[in-house]
Structure formats: structure tokens, C-alpha cells
Design a protein around this motif. Structure first.
Motif, PDB file in Angstrom:
ATOM      1  N   ILE A 151       0.774  -1.180  -0.065  1.00 35.71           N
ATOM      2  CA  ILE A 151      -0.116  -0.145   0.062  1.00 35.71           C
ATOM      3  C   ILE A 151       1.056   1.176  -0.086  1.00 35.71           C
ATOM      4  CG2 ILE A 151      -1.673   1.300   1.220  1.00 35.71           C
ATOM      5  CD1 ILE A 151      -2.954  -1.218   2.287  1.00 35.71           C
ATOM      6  N   LEU A 152       0.679   2.238  -0.873  1.00 39.53           N
ATOM      7  CA  LEU A 152       1.333   3.371  -1.080  1.00 39.53           C
ATOM      8  C   LEU A 152       0.408   4.448  -0.989  1.00 39.53           C
ATOM      9  CD1 LEU A 152       3.490   2.190  -3.982  1.00 39.53           C
ATOM     10  CD2 LEU A 152       4.691   3.267  -2.080  1.00 39.53           C
ATOM     11  N   GLN A 153       0.966   5.611  -0.060  1.00 40.24           N
ATOM     12  CA  GLN A 153       0.135   6.851  -0.395  1.00 40.24           C
ATOM     13  C   GLN A 153       1.264   8.100  -0.242  1.00 40.24           C
ATOM     14  OE1 GLN A 153      -2.359   7.659   3.079  1.00 40.24           O
ATOM     15  NE2 GLN A 153      -3.692   8.948   1.946  1.00 40.24           N
ATOM     16  N   GLY A 154       0.667   9.148  -0.782  1.00 40.67           N
ATOM     17  CA  GLY A 154       1.330  10.468  -0.485  1.00 40.67           C
ATOM     18  C   GLY A 154       1.413  11.183   0.721  1.00 40.67           C
ATOM     19  N   VAL A 160      -7.535  11.418  -0.433  1.00 43.35           N
ATOM     20  CA  VAL A 160      -7.618  10.219   0.448  1.00 43.35           C
ATOM     21  C   VAL A 160      -6.815  10.703   1.746  1.00 43.35           C
ATOM     22  CG1 VAL A 160      -6.929   8.033   0.924  1.00 43.35           C
ATOM     23  CG2 VAL A 160      -7.779   8.604  -1.518  1.00 43.35           C
ATOM     24  N   THR A 161      -7.382  10.634   3.151  1.00 42.00           N
ATOM     25  CA  THR A 161      -6.607  10.913   4.220  1.00 42.00           C
ATOM     26  C   THR A 161      -5.507   9.974   4.546  1.00 42.00           C
ATOM     27  OG1 THR A 161      -8.262  10.191   5.460  1.00 42.00           O
ATOM     28  CG2 THR A 161      -8.585  12.281   5.145  1.00 42.00           C
ATOM     29  N   LYS A 162      -4.482  10.416   4.995  1.00 44.36           N
ATOM     30  CA  LYS A 162      -3.529   9.460   5.622  1.00 44.36           C
ATOM     31  C   LYS A 162      -3.862   8.640   6.573  1.00 44.36           C
ATOM     32  CE  LYS A 162       0.315  11.533   6.947  1.00 44.36           C
ATOM     33  NZ  LYS A 162       1.749  12.069   7.365  1.00 44.36           N
ATOM     34  N   HIS A 190      -2.128  13.562  -4.183  1.00 42.88           N
ATOM     35  CA  HIS A 190      -2.854  12.470  -4.290  1.00 42.88           C
ATOM     36  C   HIS A 190      -2.523  11.780  -5.761  1.00 42.88           C
ATOM     37  CE1 HIS A 190      -6.280   9.664  -4.511  1.00 42.88           C
ATOM     38  NE2 HIS A 190      -6.642  10.169  -5.684  1.00 42.88           N
ATOM     39  N   TYR A 191      -2.151  12.787  -6.621  1.00 43.31           N
ATOM     40  CA  TYR A 191      -1.781  12.309  -8.300  1.00 43.31           C
ATOM     41  C   TYR A 191      -0.257  12.034  -8.200  1.00 43.31           C
ATOM     42  CZ  TYR A 191      -6.396  13.744  -8.856  1.00 43.31           C
ATOM     43  OH  TYR A 191      -7.896  13.916  -8.718  1.00 43.31           O
ATOM     44  N   VAL A 198       9.511   8.306  -7.943  1.00 40.98           N
ATOM     45  CA  VAL A 198       9.656   7.712  -6.558  1.00 40.98           C
ATOM     46  C   VAL A 198       8.822   6.709  -6.430  1.00 40.98           C
ATOM     47  CG1 VAL A 198       9.836   8.400  -4.102  1.00 40.98           C
ATOM     48  CG2 VAL A 198      10.588  10.180  -5.747  1.00 40.98           C
ATOM     49  N   LEU A 199       7.614   6.921  -6.929  1.00 42.26           N
ATOM     50  CA  LEU A 199       6.666   5.764  -6.840  1.00 42.26           C
ATOM     51  C   LEU A 199       7.073   4.392  -7.417  1.00 42.26           C
ATOM     52  CD1 LEU A 199       3.683   4.940  -6.252  1.00 42.26           C
ATOM     53  CD2 LEU A 199       3.189   5.892  -8.756  1.00 42.26           C
TER      54      LEU A 199
END
Length: 220
Positions: A151-154, A160-162, A190-191, A198-199
Motif C-alpha cells: 500500500i502506497l500513499q503520498g 484520500v486521508t493519510k 494524491h496524483y 519515486v513511486l
């Protein structure tokens, strides 16, 4: 890379497919973000996932959900889109009848569909979920989640809240025998604006270890 049309439950599904040279290569499908907010298979994050799988030797497919681009049908709030994903998984499995592994990846809305597909298809070996919208959709169906994944997030995701993703990850991690590689990318929105390399690096690192677990053990 070739553009193809796949027979789907709502008509033809527009897709792009890249077949690996290796026999019994692993395979993957990638799912794009929300169709009603401009999401298509050409979304930068979706394409980056597709390209990363391909560069690692996967036979890889990305496609437009119903009503997007040249895909027939109309938006169905998730249920029909899940059927589209299943049809595309069927298609790539017919083209690759003996894959070494089978993966699914998705971004935002696509991550929600991706994780639903996990519950329907026991042959899936792993997943990559980028910014799963845990503050917008119910993920309680993952009880239990059948396979480990990433699972990856910025850190600066404005949609989308961390906190919601961290809570989802904690629930999954608490399940016995399940490992979730959860990574937050600093400065990414988000984008993943300006952060696609890096992603890609994180996904490539994770998949390389997942495909070669003995190499990971040997290197400590």
C-alpha cells in the motif's frame, strides 16, 4: 505494446497489452482511478504501474473501465467495474495459461476495485494499492484479506486521508499470516505530481523482493 478489445460484460473493453518474452512469466493487470473524475488507463500513476510490471518481465494489461475511452457501457459505481476487471483477468490468463505469479494493481478508485478482485479470485498472488480511498469506500470486505501486498500513499494527499489509509493498513496487518508493505512518500500529493519516479522505485523494489524471496533472505 498493442491495443486490443476484450469482450466484457457491458460490451467491448479497450485495453493495452504487453506480453513478456519469457515463458511462464508472471502477469498483472492495472486499474485506473475514478471514471467520473477523468480516470483512464492513460493516467500517469496507472501507466507507471503498468510500465514497472512490464520492465520486471510481467505480461501486463491496462484497460479502460466501461464508459471510458472506447470501452462500451456506462459507469456502474463499482459493481460493473469489478466485472470488467474480472473479464480482463480472464483474458490475460487465457493468453498466459501457466503464469509463475498473478498480480493486480490499482490507483485510488482502481485500488478499491483491485482489493475487491482479491476476494473473488483465489489465483491472485499479490497486490499493489496506491492511495486506496479508505475514507470514501468501505473496505470491510477484506476480512480476511487473502494475500499480502503493498500500500502506497503520498504524505500530502489532499483527497484520500493519510489517517484512513493507516487505519486500513493496521487492520490488515493485524491479520495472521498477512504482510502489508505500507509506504508513505514524502511531498507526494494524491496524483504523485513530480513524484512518479519515486513511486516507481518503491514498487520496483517491492516486486523484485516479492518475486525473488530467497534472494532477499540471502542478502539479509
Amino acid at each position: 505494446m498493442s491495443e486490443i478489445l476484450i469482450a466484457g460484460p457491458a460490451g467491448r473493453i479497450q485495453a493495452r497489452y504487453l506480453k513478456a518474452k519469457e515463458r511462464n512469466a508472471p502477469l498483472a493487470i492495472t486499474l485506473h482511478p475514478h471514471p467520473e473524475y477523468g480516470g483512464t488507463m492513460n493516467n500517469k500513476v496507472t501507466y507507471a504501474l503498468f510500465r514497472t510490471f512490464a520492465d520486471l518481465g510481467f505480461s501486463t494489461l491496462r484497460f479502460n473501465f466501461r464508459g471510458v475511452g472506447c470501452s462500451e457501457g456506462k459507469f456502474d459505481h463499482g459493481e460493473g467495474e469489478l466485472s470488467d476487471a474480472a473479464a480482463c483477468l480472464d483474458w490475460i490468463q487465457v493468453q498466459n495459461p501457466e503464469p509463475r505469479q498473478c498480480w493486480v494493481a490499482g490507483f485510488s478508485f482502481g485500488a478499491w476495485i483491485c482489493m475487491q478482485l482479491l476476494m473473488r479470485r483465489p489465483e491472485l498472488d499479490g497486490f499493489i494499492a496506491v492511495a486506496p480511498p479508505a475514507n470514501m469506500y468501505d473496505f470491510s470486505f477484506l476480512a480476511p484479506c487473502p494475500v499480502s501486498g503493498m500500500i502506497l500513499q503520498g504524505s500530502k494527499d489532499e483527497i484520500v486521508t493519510k489517517e484512513s489509509v493507516a487505519k486500513l493498513t493496521a487492520k490488515l496487518t493485524a491479520q495472521r499470516g498477512l504482510y502489508i508493505d505500507y509506504r508513505v512518500i514524502p511531498e507526494a500529493d494524491h496524483y504523485f505530481t513530480n513524484e512518479i519516479p519515486v513511486l516507481t522505485s518503491h514498487v520496483q523494489q517491492y516486486l523484485t523482493a516479492a518475486l525473488n524471496p530467497m534472494a532477499k533472505i540471502a542478502n539479509g
